[in-house]
Scaffold this active site. Structure first.
Site, short mmCIF file in Angstrom:
data_model
loop_
_atom_site.label_atom_id
_atom_site.label_comp_id
_atom_site.label_asym_id
_atom_site.label_seq_id
_atom_site.Cartn_x
_atom_site.Cartn_y
_atom_site.Cartn_z
N TYR A 125 0.85 -1.20 0.00
CA TYR A 125 0.00 0.00 0.00
C TYR A 125 0.88 1.24 0.00
CZ TYR A 125 -3.76 3.25 1.00
OH TYR A 125 -4.66 4.28 0.92
N GLU A 154 9.76 5.00 17.12
CA GLU A 154 9.92 4.55 15.73
C GLU A 154 11.28 5.01 15.17
OE1 GLU A 154 7.60 5.03 11.42
OE2 GLU A 154 7.09 6.33 13.11
N HIS A 155 11.59 6.29 15.34
CA HIS A 155 12.88 6.84 14.92
C HIS A 155 13.59 7.39 16.14
CE1 HIS A 155 9.89 7.70 11.66
NE2 HIS A 155 10.81 7.12 10.90
N ASP A 203 13.92 8.19 5.74
CA ASP A 203 12.58 8.26 5.16
C ASP A 203 12.61 8.19 3.64
OD1 ASP A 203 11.31 8.43 7.59
OD2 ASP A 203 10.98 10.60 7.52
#
Length: 435
Positions: free
Chosen positions: A118, A315-316, A349
């Site tokens: 997705y 997450e980061h 990213d």
């Protein structure tokens, strides 16, 4: 003990129950009515009434509209991400070993047959997400990859179409939201149900993946993007603030956290954050994220900083300190780690090569981010010589009876009788009846 110079005013969203109800209703409708229900949702939410699978001519039209500089940049990102994923694949291997004479044990790595990827639409054109999911699945050896991205205007975003083509998606579909996740899970329009579905998305998309987990595999249980910056007195407060703001622009509910042992740095970053945010073209979202979810945590020393970081399991995690490699050895709970001022989360990213589909909501305590391993099944096998049964069958029989599982014991006993008919054992072996 750590103290908050700034604490979040919103602990979490209160929308989960409503979101779950909406998604359950949509999934049940699509289960019952199939492609007809998907067409209705696509017309309602995206005003899309055309074929979902893009033709080769449509893909080439979109690709032709992408500027050459954008193509070159996306191609470089693909080379980095796909290259890193191939190295991951090389690090994993099957093997065969004989730990006890005559008992051969082995492991095979078998890729899923079909993956669904997705790629969000929304406010941003997520070309990097297209690469992260599709290129990684292909590096793992997945033979058929379906990619879905919401249509905007007359088709999907051209840069996304180029990224998906470069990453070798086998089917590209103009469809978004819950209906896209259901389409991939149930194999609608392609006839190929996905074994696993990966990729970021909004709360509805994340909930659809969560509810379908078990019927399909998923990458991570996703929530809003999270970012933590660990910084000490050597850090540039402007760089710290800019990096925090860069992640806050993901969404109004995207938390950003600064953990430091320097009160002076923490207070300076808090002072300049509104100025950095207001300098954005559209500051509203980042301002909301900072005001409602942003935190600045003051710790005694780097040991306490590490404890706080592992508790948050962000997450980061970005480290801008005098000795970032100390944190590389110390930290254990995070999605991806960015070490040193020269390395910002935006690189991961978009282009550096590690995957940006990462665990949130403290899932970093038990899971890493998307990798080739998510698309691989670690399948084990074994084969025994008759002579190895003298030990293996006897032990299996005794353990089975300890557990009260007579049927299991007899499946071992029958082999002892067959292979060693003249031998005595230190327990009564099941005597096969005439059936």
């Amino acid at each position: 003990m750590s103290v908050y110079l700034k604490k979040a005013t919103v602990a979490g969203t209160a929308k989960q129950e409503k979101t779950q109800h909406i998604v359950e209703e949509m999934l049940n409708n699509i289960r019952e009515r199939g492609e007809a229900a998907v067409r209705e949702y696509a017309a309602k939410f995206d005003n899309w009434k055309r074929d979902f699978i893009l033709s080769e001519e449509e893909i080439q039209r979109l690709v032709a509209s992408v500027p050459q500089q954008a193509k070159d940049d996306i191609a470089f990102s693909y080379q980095q991400v796909h290259g890193f994923a191939l190295k991951q694949r090389e690090s994993l291997r099957g093997f065969e070993t004989e730990l006890y004479p005559g008992v051969v044990l082995g492991q095979r790595l078998v890729p899923c047959k079909c993956a669904g990827c997705y790629v969000p639409g929304g406010r941003f054109a997520h070309a990097a997400s297209a690469i992260m999911s599709v290129a990684t699945s292909k590096a793992a050896g997945v033979s058929f990859v379906v990619a879905c991205s919401p249509p905007r205007g007359d088709s999907i975003n051209p840069a996304v179409a180029y990224a998906l083509t470069l990453a070798k998606a086998d089917a590209i579909m103009a469809i978004g939201g819950v209906q896209a996740i259901a389409t991939m899970a149930f194999g609608l329009f392609t006839g190929k149900p996905a074994d696993i579905i990966v990729g970021p998305g909004n709360a509805l998309v994340a909930e659809a993946k969560r509810l379908l987990f078990g019927q399909i595999g998923i990458d991570v249980f996703a929530g809003p993007t999270e970012s933590m910056v660990i910084a000490d007195k050597t850090a540039d407060p402007v760089v710290v603030a800019v990096d925090l703001v860069s992640q806050a622009e993901h969404g109004a509910d995207s938390p950003v956290w600064l953990v430091t042992d320097s009160k002076e740095l923490g207070e300076k970053v808090m002072e300049i954050m509104p100025k950095v945010i207001n300098d954005l073209p559209h500051p509203e979202i980042a301002l909301s994220a900072w005001n409602d979810y942003g935190e600045v945590i003051l710790c005694r020393d780097r040991e306490e900083i590490a404890e706080v970081s592992d508790e948050y399991a962000a997450e980061h995690v970005q480290v801008i300190t005098e000795d970032p490699d100390w944190y590389l050895q110390k930290l254990e709970n995070y999605g991806s780690l960015f070490l040193g001022e020269a390395c910002t989360v935006a690189y991961g990213d978009k282009v550096s090569g590690t995957n940006h589909i990462l665990p949130t909501k403290k899932a970093g305590r038990y899971s890493g981010g998307l990798s080739v391993g998510k698309f691989l099944k670690f399948l084990t096998y074994q084969k025994l010589t008759p002579d190895a049964n003298r030990k293996i069958a006897a032990v299996a029989s005794r353990i089975s009876r300890i557990e009260g599982m007579e049927g299991h014991a007899r499946s071992a006993d029958i082999r002892l009788r067959k292979y060693f008919p003249d031998e005595k054992f230190d327990f009564e072996v099941y005597r096969q009846k005439s059936y």
